[in-house]
Design a protein around this motif. Structure first.
Motif, short mmCIF file in Angstrom:
data_model
loop_
_atom_site.label_atom_id
_atom_site.label_comp_id
_atom_site.label_asym_id
_atom_site.label_seq_id
_atom_site.Cartn_x
_atom_site.Cartn_y
_atom_site.Cartn_z
N LEU C 21 0.94 -1.29 -0.06
CA LEU C 21 0.10 0.03 -0.02
C LEU C 21 0.71 1.18 0.07
O LEU C 21 0.92 2.36 -0.73
N ARG C 22 1.90 1.04 0.90
CA ARG C 22 2.78 2.42 0.81
C ARG C 22 3.44 2.75 -0.62
O ARG C 22 3.44 3.72 -0.83
N ALA C 25 0.89 4.12 -2.65
CA ALA C 25 0.55 5.50 -2.12
C ALA C 25 1.76 6.52 -2.74
O ALA C 25 1.57 7.69 -3.41
N THR C 28 1.62 6.92 -6.61
CA THR C 28 0.43 7.92 -6.89
C THR C 28 0.95 9.14 -6.71
O THR C 28 0.87 10.07 -7.54
N SER C 51 1.92 11.56 0.04
CA SER C 51 1.36 10.19 0.21
C SER C 51 1.50 9.63 1.66
O SER C 51 1.37 8.34 2.05
N THR C 53 3.87 9.53 3.96
CA THR C 53 4.78 8.49 4.25
C THR C 53 5.94 9.41 4.84
O THR C 53 6.13 10.54 4.43
#
Lengths: 207, 207, 207, 207
Positions: C21-22, C25, C28, C51, C53
């Motif tokens: 998922l990270r 993200a 994206t 994101s 993060t």
DNA sequence: TATGAATGAGGGTTCATTCAT
DNA sequence: CATGAATGAACCCTCATTCAT
């Protein structure tokens, strides 16, 4: 008495005259620009442009930005000195109050150069030496006047007072830059304070 | 109630603490360098070096030279405000002479930051807004104390006096930087002048 | 089938899932930021922030800004490849005009990533190797389709055509960014041109 | 009519000449570096070095990186404009195929500056205004020629076609950078496509 | 393993000063 | 001697990347 341009003896005179004008123009521009922008933000290029001088010529007369600042400071010192000398001659026959007012007025007259000089002194413009000399001259002149105005004043006390008085005159300059709405009242107050200072010193020493 | 190292609450504490230290170091260095060189001549690089901080870190805390100057000014303002607040509470029961002395003493206590603040105020340092605010706070605080110390003092007069008084305190700071040979005498003289100023105002309003 | 967090065997799975998922993200956000600002002006910090993060985590997945750009380019290549593969399967039974339209439509569908990919390719993002590979894949896929659509097309000619066609599709993307007042007409024109290109090739090879 | 060295008119000539050379060298280097690295990654320092200019001198001529990019774009625009003007005059009496070829040839002649301009246009290089103006001029010029070449072409259609045509010429430039092994074939194909585009438009409007 | 504070090379730009003309 | 183009050190600030926690 020919004025032919081939006459070597006279040839340099117009040049010297022109040089004097140049220097004067540069110094005027210098005062302007230093005042407006402060020492660091002022640029030699702008001073040159504002005085209609080529940058190279400017550097012939003042080999360094600091040299220019020093010269300006010296000129200011001269003005102050002249003012002080003049003031000194008028002191006999003046009341202490009037002497105090005269100090303040002198400061206000120097307006066009005032804040500039303060900027250069505080901001670090002018070499430390120049600054010291300037201070010394200033203090000596003021002390002289004080001695003249307060005959019984001990020299040491005069010296001390001169320093304090100069700080107050600096305040006068600062105050002259305030918003006009309060400026008048402030100047009156400062004037009153200076008077009081001198008068009280006179009473201590003289009474 | 373990304080194990995995406790998230405690985990960040050392970081924050270090951050605080960093900021403190930077501000100290900032005060130093700004004082020595003035706003423009001071360089972020030197402030970083002097505080043992990498230039990038300095910019993490103070995203702009101006921001740093503002923060420093704000800190100074805070100190002054605290001093004034404290002073105000002590005013009841003080003679005007003692109030005057208290003003001077406060100024001398702020020594470590004094000339720096003056430099930033006089030069283009810090945003104009910040400077204005600082001036306002300062004047308001001083005026308040004057009203407290001289009950009959009209508000307008207090305002005017505060400006003058602040200029005198600025002079105190300047004098505190003089050669030690004359400093003591000069400070005594300034102290005397400030006393005289307040007392005379008291007589005008109170008598 | 306990899901207790102490089960070591299953413990890493959720992590892996989270990792995926990270990465998604991050990618994206990467597409977004690269698109908006271009390769150089995009900052790793913003991509991380956008994101959700931590910057450190971002660097665990993509050890370099260039690595991220490469990954993004690769992802785009994959999308294009998928699109091409899909398109290829639909080709049998399509007229050349419809194939041309399909190419254009595919390009418009990839909109969300289009200009970003062009930016990275042109601006110098992504290592030269990655760019080369991307080009190769793209050209191969397009050439394949062309061969499928125009049975008699010689391989060499298909290769040449693929390059030209891709440039035209790039133009489609550029045109899709024009002011909306002319966009529709422009897209129609481009569409027409692409059709004409394929049809004429069909006639040369097939007729 | 002496040409003595004191003749002021001639005195500045060498300077101006050198200045021109400097500017030319800078612009050449600028085109190079911007082409190789793109707008953001290009550094003024490298442009200065590559043109044998001190960084300060570079900034005398182009006070900003953006200013340099704008100047470069303007120069390119001028070249294109000249090319288009020339082309327009040759159009009467040319077949549409030859007009198409002329467009392609013009593009190939502009080679030395081509990809650079594209880079600056696509990236954030040059002010948005400058870019818009460039696009407008370019489109107008091309549309003019199209009208000249295809008398019956409606103005609106010419506008649309100019945009599409310019995109195709951009592709020509891109293709001219391909490996030489395929370049010839690719150029021929592109040439063919452009011809077809113009001819088909001619048929629609003229037939 | 995740985090984000810390790092410092490098970028654009300015300006005091020099020196060929 | 005047001129102003040329020089380059130094400034403020950013951001990819690392590493202690």
């Amino acid at each position: 008495m020919s004025t032919s341009s081939t006459d070597p003896a006279r040839a340099t005179e117009p040049k010297r005259e022109r040089g004097r004008l140049r220097v004067a123009a540069i110094m005027t521009a210098g005062v302007e620009v230093f005042s407006e922008k402060g020492y660091d933000a002022a640029t030699m290029t702008e001073i040159a442009a504002r005085s209609g001088t080529a940058i190279g010529s400017l550097y012939r007369f003042f080999p360094t930005k600091e040299a220019l600042a020093d010269a300006l400071l010296l000129q200011y010192a001269q003005h102050v000195k002249n003012g002080l000398t003049e003031l000194k001659q008028q002191v006999p026959g003046m009341t202490l109050e009037r002497v105090a007012d005269a100090f303040v007025d002198m400061m206000l007259l120097l307006r066009s150069q005032r804040s500039f000089a303060i900027a250069l002194m505080d901001a670090r413009g002018g070499s430390a030496d120049e600054r010291k000399r300037f201070r010394k001259v200033m203090r000596g002149g003021v002390a002289d006047i004080l001695c003249e105005a307060i005959p019984a004043l001990p020299a040491a006390k005069a010296k001390v007072m001169s320093v304090v008085l100069i700080h107050m005159l600096k305040a006068v300059v600062g105050i002259a830059d305030e918003e006009s709405s309060v400026r008048v009242a402030l100047l009156a107050e400062m004037r009153q304070l200076v008077r009081m200072y001198l008068v009280s010193a006179g009473q201590q020493s003289g009474g």
